[in-house]
Design an enzyme around this catalytic site. Structure first.
Site, PDB file in Angstrom:
ATOM      1  N   LYS A 261       5.533   3.008   8.235  1.00  0.00           N
ATOM      2  CA  LYS A 261       4.480   4.238   8.422  1.00  0.00           C
ATOM      3  C   LYS A 261       3.100   3.158   8.568  1.00  0.00           C
ATOM      4  CE  LYS A 261       4.350   7.332   5.656  1.00  0.00           C
ATOM      5  NZ  LYS A 261       3.945   8.447   4.308  1.00  0.00           N
TER       6      LYS A 261
ATOM      7  N   ASP B 235      -0.470  10.785  -4.578  1.00  0.00           N
ATOM      8  CA  ASP B 235       0.848  11.409  -3.843  1.00  0.00           C
ATOM      9  C   ASP B 235       0.829  12.797  -4.687  1.00  0.00           C
ATOM     10  OD1 ASP B 235       3.198  10.895  -1.891  1.00  0.00           O
ATOM     11  OD2 ASP B 235       4.115  11.685  -3.535  1.00  0.00           O
TER      12      ASP B 235
ATOM     13  N   LYS C 250       0.974  -1.282  -0.068  1.00  0.00           N
ATOM     14  CA  LYS C 250      -0.041   0.113   0.068  1.00  0.00           C
ATOM     15  C   LYS C 250       0.899   1.465  -0.017  1.00  0.00           C
ATOM     16  CE  LYS C 250      -4.106   1.854   0.295  1.00  0.00           C
ATOM     17  NZ  LYS C 250      -3.696   2.929  -0.747  1.00  0.00           N
TER      18      LYS C 250
ATOM     19  N   THR D 281      -4.302  13.481   5.317  1.00  0.00           N
ATOM     20  CA  THR D 281      -3.232  13.605   5.544  1.00  0.00           C
ATOM     21  C   THR D 281      -2.906  14.716   6.306  1.00  0.00           C
ATOM     22  OG1 THR D 281      -2.560  12.360   3.869  1.00  0.00           O
ATOM     23  CG2 THR D 281      -0.518  13.424   4.529  1.00  0.00           C
TER      24      THR D 281
ATOM     25  N   SER E 227      -6.937   5.635   3.842  1.00  0.00           N
ATOM     26  CA  SER E 227      -7.026   4.602   2.481  1.00  0.00           C
ATOM     27  C   SER E 227      -7.173   3.207   2.960  1.00  0.00           C
ATOM     28  CB  SER E 227      -5.421   4.745   1.897  1.00  0.00           C
ATOM     29  OG  SER E 227      -5.567   5.856   1.002  1.00  0.00           O
TER      30      SER E 227
ATOM     31  N   GLN F  21       7.295   3.830   3.700  1.00  0.00           N
ATOM     32  CA  GLN F  21       5.807   3.560   3.909  1.00  0.00           C
ATOM     33  C   GLN F  21       5.760   2.129   4.778  1.00  0.00           C
ATOM     34  OE1 GLN F  21       3.925   5.424   1.608  1.00  0.00           O
ATOM     35  NE2 GLN F  21       2.358   4.771   2.680  1.00  0.00           N
TER      36      GLN F  21
ATOM     37  N   LYS G  56       5.291   1.677  -3.118  1.00  0.00           N
ATOM     38  CA  LYS G  56       5.543   2.958  -3.524  1.00  0.00           C
ATOM     39  C   LYS G  56       5.553   2.883  -5.275  1.00  0.00           C
ATOM     40  CE  LYS G  56       4.682   7.197  -2.354  1.00  0.00           C
ATOM     41  NZ  LYS G  56       3.960   8.023  -1.304  1.00  0.00           N
TER      42      LYS G  56
ATOM     43  N   ASN H 138      -2.443  19.040  -1.820  1.00  0.00           N
ATOM     44  CA  ASN H 138      -3.428  18.259  -0.968  1.00  0.00           C
ATOM     45  C   ASN H 138      -3.232  18.293   0.547  1.00  0.00           C
ATOM     46  OD1 ASN H 138      -3.799  15.197   0.432  1.00  0.00           O
ATOM     47  ND2 ASN H 138      -5.611  15.912  -0.891  1.00  0.00           N
TER      48      ASN H 138
HETATM   49  P1  NDP Z   1       0.833  17.603  -4.462  1.00  0.00           P
HETATM   50  O1  NDP Z   1       1.161  17.330  -5.307  1.00  0.00           O
HETATM   51  O2  NDP Z   1      -0.904  17.940  -4.097  1.00  0.00           O
HETATM   52  O3  NDP Z   1       1.207  18.965  -3.806  1.00  0.00           O
HETATM   53  C1  NDP Z   1       2.557  19.279  -3.531  1.00  0.00           C
HETATM   54  C2  NDP Z   1       3.118  20.550  -3.281  1.00  0.00           C
HETATM   55  O4  NDP Z   1       4.316  20.653  -2.993  1.00  0.00           O
HETATM   56  C3  NDP Z   1       2.921  21.547  -4.435  1.00  0.00           C
HETATM   57  O5  NDP Z   1       2.574  22.797  -3.801  1.00  0.00           O
HETATM   58  C4  NDP Z   1       4.065  21.537  -5.150  1.00  0.00           C
HETATM   59  O6  NDP Z   1       4.330  22.742  -5.628  1.00  0.00           O
HETATM   60  C5  NDP Z   1       5.072  21.471  -3.881  1.00  0.00           C
HETATM   61  N1  NDP Z   1       6.357  20.663  -4.363  1.00  0.00           N
HETATM   62  C6  NDP Z   1       6.415  19.477  -4.867  1.00  0.00           C
HETATM   63  N2  NDP Z   1       7.865  19.165  -5.343  1.00  0.00           N
HETATM   64  C7  NDP Z   1       8.332  20.494  -4.790  1.00  0.00           C
HETATM   65  C8  NDP Z   1       9.705  20.607  -4.996  1.00  0.00           C
HETATM   66  N3  NDP Z   1      10.612  19.750  -5.556  1.00  0.00           N
HETATM   67  N4  NDP Z   1      10.050  21.814  -4.644  1.00  0.00           N
HETATM   68  C9  NDP Z   1       9.242  22.720  -4.109  1.00  0.00           C
HETATM   69  N5  NDP Z   1       7.927  22.530  -3.990  1.00  0.00           N
HETATM   70  C10 NDP Z   1       7.440  21.245  -4.527  1.00  0.00           C
HETATM   71  O7  NDP Z   1       1.172  16.634  -3.254  1.00  0.00           O
HETATM   72  P2  NDP Z   1       0.746  16.314  -1.929  1.00  0.00           P
HETATM   73  O8  NDP Z   1       0.197  17.339  -1.211  1.00  0.00           O
HETATM   74  O9  NDP Z   1      -0.326  15.000  -1.745  1.00  0.00           O
HETATM   75  O10 NDP Z   1       2.025  15.788  -1.029  1.00  0.00           O
HETATM   76  C11 NDP Z   1       3.013  16.544  -0.558  1.00  0.00           C
HETATM   77  C12 NDP Z   1       3.998  15.641   0.307  1.00  0.00           C
HETATM   78  O11 NDP Z   1       3.224  14.999   1.503  1.00  0.00           O
HETATM   79  C13 NDP Z   1       4.950  14.690  -0.384  1.00  0.00           C
HETATM   80  O12 NDP Z   1       5.998  14.690   0.261  1.00  0.00           O
HETATM   81  C14 NDP Z   1       4.035  13.638   0.067  1.00  0.00           C
HETATM   82  O13 NDP Z   1       4.825  12.387  -0.407  1.00  0.00           O
HETATM   83  C15 NDP Z   1       3.517  13.473   1.212  1.00  0.00           C
HETATM   84  N6  NDP Z   1       2.242  12.823   1.618  1.00  0.00           N
HETATM   85  C16 NDP Z   1       1.139  12.714   0.658  1.00  0.00           C
HETATM   86  C17 NDP Z   1       0.186  12.139   1.176  1.00  0.00           C
HETATM   87  C18 NDP Z   1      -1.172  12.259   0.564  1.00  0.00           C
HETATM   88  O14 NDP Z   1      -2.126  11.683   1.025  1.00  0.00           O
HETATM   89  N7  NDP Z   1      -1.292  12.820  -0.581  1.00  0.00           N
HETATM   90  C19 NDP Z   1       0.341  10.946   2.117  1.00  0.00           C
HETATM   91  C20 NDP Z   1       1.496  11.188   3.166  1.00  0.00           C
HETATM   92  C21 NDP Z   1       2.548  11.734   2.341  1.00  0.00           C
HETATM   93  P3  NDP Z   1       4.649  22.747  -7.537  1.00  0.00           P
HETATM   94  O15 NDP Z   1       3.261  22.700  -7.740  1.00  0.00           O
HETATM   95  O16 NDP Z   1       5.092  24.143  -7.743  1.00  0.00           O
HETATM   96  O17 NDP Z   1       5.215  21.515  -7.784  1.00  0.00           O
END
Ligand code: NDP
Length: 452
Positions: A120, A172, A96, A216, A384, A117, A132, A247
């Site tokens: 976690k 993600d 997962k 999250t 999830s 993961q 993943k 997200n």
């Molecule tokens: P989204 O794609 O919804 O949002 C990602 C955000 O982070 C955007 O604002 C993006 O900006 C920014 N970002 C991504 N890469 C970079 C980078 N290299 N430098 C600067 N900004 C960056 O992703 P999520 O919110 O789902 O995920 C965010 C984090 O949370 C990740 O680490 C993910 O692994 C973790 N996570 C997510 C879960 C989920 O349920 N969604 C669960 C557990 C952990 P831009 O658009 O400019 O790239």
């Protein structure tokens, strides 16, 4: 030599081996170091964990799938991306873990995420293994039709490897409700099966769980609240710096406000916004989720309380709490020093591995409560797993029930990490607590199931 120092030497030797076997995978090596460096006390205390091959098996994925993803853009040009699914460990249940679509994706990044993961998912107490996947595809600036064609091509290969009892992907970075919809549609078409439990993060009308999009971010805030409670404080009246605007960041900001705190920042890869009045989450959702815009547009629309700072570090903004919610290694040692100078009390990792090892060390040394991602952001995967349970029973729960379950799970994870850290002479060290508690659960299952 004490048992603990013998164990330390064995673990150091193992880390050297892992480096040799996984060259050019810095993120995976960072994650493996972070976990193994905290395991010495538990391996010394429980000799069965020193069994030859146990940790060697834990750091080697059960299966790694790499594939070509060809697709056509709106002008008919052919693009070729690379697809990944790393099925890391299934001792506790089906693999997962989410799918990430971002140009920075490579095998090492997916392996680091898959490795995290495992622990976690073990911490949630639910029956889910660790995996993943993703692609180096960049959805930014692509039309819905292009994203759909990409997702269909990606699933045309991925479908062979997943299933509700085998491997259950979710979202993600770069993979949200839209992408899960296209992926699910193609899976259903190819397999001719309504197998709701094969993907999570689905739409509400077709098998998705209420509160999954929020889980999250909400969970990361609940973990911060639990760390503060432990110190006799609460969230009421606290200010917070939040990075990201996707997200996790959006629902972190929403939950902070609901619990009386105030998030004053959000960011994306172009820069960050400081909003003195506190981020207006409805406006942020409109700009990011509906219009698929950037945070500078949020600042333009918000008026005089907000300003956009191109580039720069969101961690320069003074606050009581920091909730990194964008990506790995976004909070380095310098940023941590600034946070400490500004009097930060707690850091809760909404993203995976956002703080570098140097930053974690500095924050912990300064007495800041530090919640590592594998504990603090486990709310997403936990809900999830609740989505899978609802799919299996062909039912759907109310938002209130899911939220109640989420709160219980986050509080249990906090208690488990806290108590485990105390048990191993590291009071208040949630990194050690999370790593050891997650490890014990997976290692016990692996030992019981034999050498496979
Ligand atoms: P989204 O794609 O919804 O949002 C990602 C955000 O982070 C955007 O604002 C993006 O900006 C920014 N970002 C991504 N890469 C970079 C980078 N290299 N430098 C600067 N900004 C960056 O992703 P999520 O919110 O789902 O995920 C965010 C984090 O949370 C990740 O680490 C993910 O692994 C973790 N996570 C997510 C879960 C989920 O349920 N969604 C669960 C557990 C952990 P831009 O658009 O400019 O790239």
């Amino acid at each position: 030599m004490t048992t603990r120092s013998v164990t330390r030497t064995t673990l150091d030797h193992l880390l050297t081996e892992i480096e040799h076997r996984n060259p050019a995978q810095p993120e995976f090596l960072q994650a493996a170091h972070e976990v193994l460096e905290t395991l010495a006390p538990v391996v010394a205390a429980r000799p069965e964990y020193a069994e030859p091959g146990l940790i060697e098996r834990l750091v080697e994925p059960e299966r790694q799938v790499l594939f070509r993803v060809p697709w056509q853009d709106d002008k008919g040009r052919v693009h070729v991306n690379r697809g990944f699914r790393v099925e890391f460990n299934s001792a506790l249940g089906p693999y997962k873990g989410g799918l990430r679509f971002h140009p920075s994706v490579n095998l090492g990044v997916i392996k680091f995420l898959g490795f995290e993961q495992i622990f976690k998912n073990a911490l949630t107490g639910l029956g889910i293994g660790g995996g993943k996947g993703g692609s180096d595809f960049d959805p930014h600036g692509r039309s819905d039709a292009e994203v759909m064609r990409f997702c269909q091509s990606f699933m045309t290969e991925l479908h062979r490897h997943i299933g509700e009892h085998t491997d259950v992907p979710a979202g993600d970075i770069g993979v949200g409700g839209r992408e899960i919809g296209y992926l699910f549609g193609q899976y259903r078409r190819i397999t001719n099966r309504w197998e709701a439990g094969v993907l999570t993060g689905k739409g509400q009308g077709w098998g998705g769980s209420l509160i999954r999009p929020e889980a999250t971010g909400y969970g990361s805030v609940l973990f911060a609240a639990a760390m503060l409670r432990e110190r006799g404080e609460d969230l009421e009246g606290q200010t917070a710096v939040v990075s990201g605007s996707g997200n996790v960041a959006i629902y972190t900001i929403e939950k902070l406000a609901a619990l009386g705190a105030n998030a004053v920042t959000c960011s994306d890869s172009s820069g960050y916004v400081v909003d003195e009045k506190g981020v207006d989450v409805e406006l942020l959702k409109q700009v990011k989720e509906v219009e698929r815009g950037r945070v500078d547009t949020y600042a333009e629309r918000r008026g005089s309380s907000a300003r956009f700072v191109p580039g720069g570090s969101v961690w320069d903004v003074p606050a009581d709490l920091a909730l990194p919610s964008a990506t790995q290694n976004e909070l380095d040692e310098n940023a941590a020093a600034t946070l400490v100078r500004n009097g930060v009390k707690a850091v809760s990792e909404g993203a995976n591995m956002p703080a570098t090892p140097g930053a974690v060390h500095l924050l912990q040394k300064a007495g800041v409560a530090f919640g590592p991602g594998k504990a603090a952001n486990a709310g997403g995967v936990a809900v999830s797993a609740l989505e899978m349970a609802q799919n299996h029973a062909r039912t759907s729960w109310t938002a209130a029930k899911v939220e109640e379950e989420l709160a219980d799970i986050m509080n249990n994870i906090h208690t488990t990490c806290h108590e485990t850290a105390e048990r191993y002479d590291a009071p208040g060290d949630y990194v050690t607590g999370a790593n050891i508690a997650g490890f014990e659960r997976v290692a016990d299952a692996m030992l019981a199931q034999g050498v496979i």
